[in-house]
Enzyme design. Structure first.
Site, short mmCIF file in Angstrom:
data_model
loop_
_atom_site.label_atom_id
_atom_site.label_comp_id
_atom_site.label_asym_id
_atom_site.label_seq_id
_atom_site.Cartn_x
_atom_site.Cartn_y
_atom_site.Cartn_z
N ASP A 52 8.78 0.04 -11.53
CA ASP A 52 7.73 0.99 -11.15
C ASP A 52 7.06 1.44 -12.45
O ASP A 52 7.74 1.83 -13.39
CB ASP A 52 8.33 2.20 -10.41
CG ASP A 52 7.27 3.01 -9.69
OD1 ASP A 52 6.23 3.34 -10.31
OD2 ASP A 52 7.47 3.34 -8.50
N ASN A 75 0.46 0.85 -1.72
CA ASN A 75 -0.90 0.34 -1.59
C ASN A 75 -0.88 -1.10 -1.09
O ASN A 75 0.07 -1.85 -1.34
CB ASN A 75 -1.68 0.47 -2.89
CG ASN A 75 -1.17 -0.47 -3.96
OD1 ASN A 75 -1.63 -1.60 -4.07
ND2 ASN A 75 -0.19 -0.03 -4.74
N CYS A 79 -25.33 9.04 2.99
CA CYS A 79 -26.34 10.07 3.31
C CYS A 79 -25.67 11.28 3.98
O CYS A 79 -26.08 12.42 3.78
CB CYS A 79 -27.44 9.50 4.19
SG CYS A 79 -26.88 9.00 5.83
#
Length: 800
Positions: free
Chosen positions: A248, A321, A376
């Site tokens: 890790d 992930n 937007c």
């Protein structure tokens, strides 16, 4: 319809994204015109539980976990009652491997069943009861971890009233984890070791396999800590031949401590894998473990090389992930190694078994990508706090990290930077240069009062001027090209804020923003910034220019747009003008002037990062009448914290370790393995057999994604093509990486036929083969004799 504004919850039906029907008579209510803000409210539910004595006799419906065993809970309900009676009569549990005790338990269960009358079980499943008797004395780590997770969540439910409790009875078994071969009773005898309970269930042979296993755990976070604890207690890699490698590249943070329980306060800042490995060896000193701090990926293939992968028994993923999972999946596929995959999200967890030649691989099926709010919506039309926080984090990074980094890039090498911007010549390059110029010119800070001015003007720009421009361009009665109201759901009509130094939230935003601005410019922060009265006096000194809306302002309304920058025909001219101004500005700067970019750090409560982000988001929420949030909730959303709790983590790792018994024992069929999806909040448990891999057939051959064809002794291109031809496959294209080594359409490629494939790869594809690499992979496109394309496995050419 003002009658609805009394705050009482109301039942609804026919709910659509932006409309619903009320389940009440609204005849005497006022007329509904438009708009309105509605919040979903979850109503409490009352459950009535039977007392234990009553529930034992009449258990009702059982909560199922595995639909292939829908008839399993009733005999298990009976088995536990029979075990209680066995223990009360004999004062002990059945002995593992004792047929006499097993028969005694079966007899007790039969008698109890007969006494149940109409409620008796049709088939008491004597084979299951025999397994039950043999394992009754043992406590197994994976089962304890799995049930500990479930019961832990039930305790939290009982204390908090949150989530739905497990209703009465839940039974679970993993009989498939037992060895496939029948074992002699001597296999179960205790050997006076810490693993005697496990040996009494699985036998001494499987225990030896566990101890001699070479296991690779990828990740040492929440899942990794649980896995390390489990394997240490199970004795995995604790023998003379065994080895556990854990890696890790992360370090321990304070927020990890809620569930990554091998870590303590004093470990913050240390490497996760090293601390976790040390804690695991204190659980079991015989654990042979090596802790690494390498990320697993293409860049570390010199560490995790061919020899490493070839020598491991299996891989356990403890990642957070998808990209890393896909890479490890590809490695396991390539080297044909079992991969035990799992993941959690709040109270949900899943496990997936990837077994060579039996199951599909992890990458064979993918979740659809998460929907993201259109740009937007985030920038001009937010309608929930998530949109406000997404915008706030984006502004934080733009103001305090990206712009200072751009300034430094320019100051470090002005010629190279401006040349690259001029060459790009697009709207993004123009925006970058404008930000750099603003930072070094109009918005340059030299004393702390400059930082306060900057922060106060930012407030005016963000929460007043931009909103005034927006409602000037799109007034409240504006309509779309189809005639529909522009400000219809989910859009909310905004209102500009009037700054007041008497409003604590306004003042707190200015304080946080000015302190962080001072930090980027290296300006000392005076002590009086924490004094609201003195800060207010400093803020009130700032002269704020009047704002006039522009008639030709462009506001993004296209939901498919991916950038806010609008291209202009004269971008190149504007860029040249900006470069000239920047050069003049640079001459006035002191030698060696640089800014300090600030990287967002959510876990330090003293650095003002979350104060500024929460301030940005809440002021914007106030513009659009969106409920504001406290700093903790803001940290959760803006910090993109994935909700994680110890209960679902314990359950997932327990289930994976039950599968680990099967993997290390070997010889199990596809139907013995289980993939799981569980949601402890509902609660829901769904187990199923893994999906087998797709099989491709050609002549008398068949293969799957797990197969890799190997050619040794460094063949030539001609020999490779002939080797395939002997299998009835006509190769028309051979590539290495993105480079074509051979294509039958190109006559010049015929000249390459007598070259070694590896030499061609070095010469044509410019492949560099490091000393640890013993082979080269090529992708071959083939047809059969009827010109049908055939997908064949990857071909590995061994040259050493």
């Amino acid at each position: 319809m003002t009658e609805l504004n009394d705050g009482k919850p109301r039942k609804i039906k026919s709910a659509r994204p932006y409309s619903f029907t009320l389940e009440e008579d609204t005849t005497n209510y006022g007329t509904y015109v438009k708009g309105g803000i509605v919040t979903q409210v979850k109503q409490p539910k009352v459950l009535n539980f039977k007392p234990l004595r009553e529930a034992l006799e009449d258990p009702g419906d059982f909560l199922l976990s595995d639909f292939s065993k829908f008839d399993r809970p009733p005999p298990l309900h009976l088995a536990f009652q029979a075990l209680d009676k066995f223990v009360s009569e004999l004062g002990r549990f059945p002995v593992a491997g004792s047929e006499e005790d097993a028969q005694k338990l079966i007899s007790v269960a039969t008698n109890i069943n007969e006494s149940l009358g109409d409620g008796r079980v049709e088939d008491i499943n004597t084979k299951l009861l025999r397994h039950f008797a043999f394992g009754a004395r043992a406590v197994l780590n994976p089962m304890a971890a799995m049930f500990g997770g479930i019961v832990g969540q039930e305790v939290v439910k009982a204390c908090s009233g949150k989530f739905h409790p497990l209703y009465q009875f839940f039974y679970f078994d993993s009989v498939e984890s037992l060895p496939t071969e029948p074992l002699d009773s001597t296999e179960f005898k205790p050997i006076n070791s810490r693993y005697d309970a496990q040996i009494s269930v699985f036998g001494a042979k499987l225990q030896k396999k566990l101890e001699d296993a070479k296991v690779f755990i990828v990740g040492s976070g929440a899942l990794g800590c649980e896995f390390l604890k489990n394997v240490a207690l199970m004795g995995v890699s604790c023998g003379n031949q065994g080895k556990l490698t854990i890696t890790d590249d992360d370090v321990i943070e304070k927020s990890n401590l809620s569930r990554q329980f091998l870590f303590r306060d004093w470990n913050i800042g240390q490497a996760k894998s090293t601390v976790a490995a040390s804690a695991a060896t204190s659980i079991n000193p015989r654990l042979n473990i090596e802790a690494l701090q390498n990320r697993v990926g293409p860049e570390t293939e010199n560490v995790f090389d061919d020899t490493f992968w070839e020598n491991i028994t299996c891989v356990i993923n403890a990642l957070d992930n998808v990209n890393a999972r896909l890479y490890v999946d590809q490695r396991c596929l390539y080297f044909q190694k079992p991969l035990l995959e799992s993941g959690t999200l709040g109270a949900k967890c899943n496990t997936q078994m990837v077994i060579p030649h039996l199951t599909e691989n992890y990458g064979a099926s993918r979740d659809p990508p998460e929907k993201q709010a259109p740009m937007c919506t985030v920038h001009s039309f937010p309608h929930n706090i998530d949109h406000c926080l997404t915008w706030a984090r984006s502004e934080f990074e733009g103001l305090l990290e990206k712009t200072p980094a751009e300034v430094n890039a320019y100051l470090s090498n002005p010629v190279e930077y401006t040349t690259s911007m001029a060459n790009a010549g697009d709207a993004q390059a123009r925006d970058n240069l404008e930000r750099v110029l603003e930072c070094l010119d109009k918005e340059k800070c030299e004393i702390f009062q400059d930082c306060i001015t900057w922060a106060r003007l930012k407030f005016e720009d963000y929460f007043s001027n931009r909103v005034k421009q927006l409602i000037f361009t799109f007034p409240e009665d504006a309509a779309t090209s189809t005639g529909a109201p522009f400000w219809s759901a989910p859009k909310r009509f905004p209102h500009p804020l009037q700054f007041s130094s008497a409003d604590p939230s306004h003042l707190h935003f200015v304080m946080a923003a000015s302190i962080l601005r001072a930090e980027t410019f290296g300006i000392p922060i005076p002590d009086w910034t924490n004094n609201p009265k003195m800060l207010a006096e400093a803020v009130d000194k700032v002269m704020v220019p009047d704002f006039l809306p522009k008639k030709d302002a462009k506001i993004l309304t296209d939901e498919k747009a991916t950038t806010l920058s609008t291209a202009s025909v004269d971008d190149a001219a504007v860029i040249n003008d900006l470069i000239i101004k920047l050069e003049q500005c640079r001459k006035n700067l002191p030698s060696g002037f640089r800014l300090k970019p600030i990287q967002f750090e959510k876990d330090d409560d003293t650095n003002y990062h979350m104060d500024m982000i929460a301030g940005l988001a809440n002021m914007r929420a106030r513009n659009y009448s969106i409920p504001e949030v406290d700093k903790l909730k803001a940290k959760f959303i803006a910090g993109r914290i994935i909700p994680a709790i110890a209960t679902s983590t314990a359950m997932a790792t327990g289930l994976v370790c039950l599968e680990l018994y099967k993997v290390l024992d070997g010889g199990h069929k596809l139907e013995d393995y289980r993939n799981t999806f569980a949601n402890l909040a509902l609660p829901l448990f769904s187990m199923a057999e893994p999906v087998p891999p797709k099989v491709i057939k050609h002549r008398d051959m068949s293969w799957t994604v797990w197969d890799r064809w190997i050619l040794k002794d460094n063949p030539t291109l001609r020999e490779l093509i002939q080797w395939l031809k002997d299998k009835g496959l006509n190769a028309y294209s051979i590539s290495c990486g993105s480079c074509l080594l051979f294509n039958s359409m190109f006559p010049r490629h015929k000249e390459r036929m007598d070259k070694k494939v590896v030499d061609l790869a070095r010469e044509v594809a410019k492949v560099e083969l490091p000393p640890y690499r013993r082979h080269l992979d090529v992708v071959v496109a083939c047809e059969d004799d009827e010109d049908n394309d055939i997908d064949i496995p990857l071909i590995s050419i061994y040259f050493r």
